[in-house]
Scaffold this active site. Structure first.
Site, PDB file in Angstrom:
ATOM      1  N   GLU A   1       7.591   5.451  -8.983  1.00 34.11           N
ATOM      2  CA  GLU A   1       5.880   5.198  -9.193  1.00 34.11           C
ATOM      3  C   GLU A   1       5.350   6.248  -8.164  1.00 34.11           C
ATOM      4  OE1 GLU A   1       4.416   1.416  -8.198  1.00 34.11           O
ATOM      5  OE2 GLU A   1       6.222   0.493  -8.988  1.00 34.11           O
TER       6      GLU A   1
ATOM      7  N   ASP B   1      -2.471  -5.504 -18.191  1.00 38.51           N
ATOM      8  CA  ASP B   1      -1.341  -4.499 -18.718  1.00 38.51           C
ATOM      9  C   ASP B   1      -1.620  -4.278 -19.848  1.00 38.51           C
ATOM     10  OD1 ASP B   1      -0.420  -4.921 -15.958  1.00 38.51           O
ATOM     11  OD2 ASP B   1       0.900  -6.526 -16.550  1.00 38.51           O
TER      12      ASP B   1
ATOM     13  N   ASN C   1      -4.324   1.784 -13.602  1.00 38.43           N
ATOM     14  CA  ASN C   1      -3.464   0.907 -13.125  1.00 38.43           C
ATOM     15  C   ASN C   1      -1.953   1.462 -13.078  1.00 38.43           C
ATOM     16  OD1 ASN C   1      -2.655  -1.436 -11.871  1.00 38.43           O
ATOM     17  ND2 ASN C   1      -2.041  -2.443 -13.745  1.00 38.43           N
TER      18      ASN C   1
ATOM     19  N   LYS D   1      -5.584  -8.879  -9.085  1.00 41.53           N
ATOM     20  CA  LYS D   1      -6.684  -9.742  -9.577  1.00 41.53           C
ATOM     21  C   LYS D   1      -7.087  -8.982 -10.806  1.00 41.53           C
ATOM     22  CE  LYS D   1      -6.714 -12.840  -6.507  1.00 41.53           C
ATOM     23  NZ  LYS D   1      -6.211 -14.354  -7.171  1.00 41.53           N
ATOM     24  N   LEU D   2      -7.445  -9.701 -11.803  1.00 48.52           N
ATOM     25  CA  LEU D   2      -8.300  -9.032 -12.833  1.00 48.52           C
ATOM     26  C   LEU D   2      -9.569  -8.657 -12.324  1.00 48.52           C
ATOM     27  CD1 LEU D   2      -7.807 -11.598 -16.175  1.00 48.52           C
ATOM     28  CD2 LEU D   2      -6.907  -8.866 -15.785  1.00 48.52           C
TER      29      LEU D   2
ATOM     30  N   GLY E   1       0.867  -1.296   0.031  1.00 48.59           N
ATOM     31  CA  GLY E   1      -0.122   0.049  -0.068  1.00 48.59           C
ATOM     32  C   GLY E   1       0.791   1.235  -0.083  1.00 48.59           C
ATOM     33  N   SER E   2       2.169   1.183  -0.556  1.00 50.50           N
ATOM     34  CA  SER E   2       2.837   2.482  -0.315  1.00 50.50           C
ATOM     35  C   SER E   2       2.494   3.520  -1.534  1.00 50.50           C
ATOM     36  CB  SER E   2       4.526   2.094  -0.645  1.00 50.50           C
ATOM     37  OG  SER E   2       4.607   1.839  -1.914  1.00 50.50           O
ATOM     38  N   ASN E   3       1.891   2.914  -2.693  1.00 50.22           N
ATOM     39  CA  ASN E   3       1.289   3.888  -3.676  1.00 50.22           C
ATOM     40  C   ASN E   3      -0.036   4.495  -3.067  1.00 50.22           C
ATOM     41  OD1 ASN E   3       2.796   4.022  -6.237  1.00 50.22           O
ATOM     42  ND2 ASN E   3       2.809   2.014  -5.855  1.00 50.22           N
TER      43      ASN E   3
ATOM     44  N   HIS F   1       2.098  -0.105 -13.305  1.00 49.25           N
ATOM     45  CA  HIS F   1       2.960  -1.119 -13.758  1.00 49.25           C
ATOM     46  C   HIS F   1       4.611  -0.706 -13.577  1.00 49.25           C
ATOM     47  CE1 HIS F   1       3.720  -5.163 -15.271  1.00 49.25           C
ATOM     48  NE2 HIS F   1       4.620  -4.761 -15.901  1.00 49.25           N
TER      49      HIS F   1
END
Ligand code: GRF
Length: 210
Positions: free
Chosen positions: A191, A162, A119, A103-104, A23-25, A121
């Site tokens: 990021e 992605d 998202n 998860k998708l 959870g750093s983002n 990546h």
């Protein structure tokens, strides 16, 4: 659910964060909203498939509504989908930010939030993405390829891993002595610098959006 574009939604934009890990983002989003750097946004929910994730703990400690929804809590695919929709609707989510979500998403959810799910990546897509390309695997593959640089990609989410349209990328060098761990650390810093800025642009400067 109504299909609106982000620029037609009244401020503040209600964000649901989906996260499976540390959870750093997510933490950076909390901080940037608190500091006023990221305006007109609020986090209304955090959803995780992992009951032990740092992201859920962080949400709880900050009083942000948090939800453990997974194929374990909801083994029936329809129940699972409905649980996600119910949560997003009850919290009035306008936008979904995936921050280390493993998860998708169900296709119905992607359709319900057109261009409102993004998202991050930890590599330069379109290379080094897809099934299995997460965590350490990504950085190992990047180093093995002999590439001279790696980086971060932020993209819209579609039904494939992605593969949605790219919104922004930022590059970091790969040093000769890099290990997957040292590269991961450099990429994660990038990021933290990029993700909230992209969200700021999408929310606050839609005319400049990608
Ligand atoms: C990040 O590297 C992100 O790019 C990837 O998952 C990781 C999540 O890290 N999708 P954190 O949980 O935000 O620390």
């Amino acid at each position: 659910m109504e299909k609106k574009t982000l620029s037609s939604i009244k401020y503040p934009i209600n964000i649901a964060v989906f996260a499976s890990g540390t959870g750093s983002n997510f933490r950076v989003f909390i901080e940037k909203i608190e500091s006023g750097d990221l305006k007109n946004a609020r986090i209304v929910a955090v959803i995780s498939n992992n009951s032990k994730s740092g992201a859920l703990n962080l949400a709880k400690s900050r009083g942000i509504p948090s939800y453990h929804i997974s194929t374990y809590t909801h083994p029936d695919p329809e129940d699972y989908e409905q649980a996600l929709f119910k949560c997003l609707k009850s919290r009035g989510a306008d936008m979904i930010i995936l921050a280390g979500y493993m998860k998708l998403l169900p296709p119905s959810l992607i359709q319900a939030y057109p261009n409102r799910i993004i998202n991050i990546h930890p590599a330069l897509l379109p290379r080094f993405g897809g099934n299995g390309m997460y965590g350490k695997n990504v950085h190992e593959a990047v180093i093995r390829s002999g590439a001279k640089e790696s980086g971060v990609t932020i993209h819209y989410v579609n039904a494939q891993y992605d593969e949605g349209p790219i919104i922004a990328r930022s590059k970091v060098p790969i040093l000769p002595e890099d290990t997957p761990e040292s590269l991961a650390e450099r990429v994660l810093k990038a990021e933290h610098d990029l993700y909230w800025r992209v969200v700021d642009r999408l929310i606050n400067k839609p005319s400049r959006s990608y």
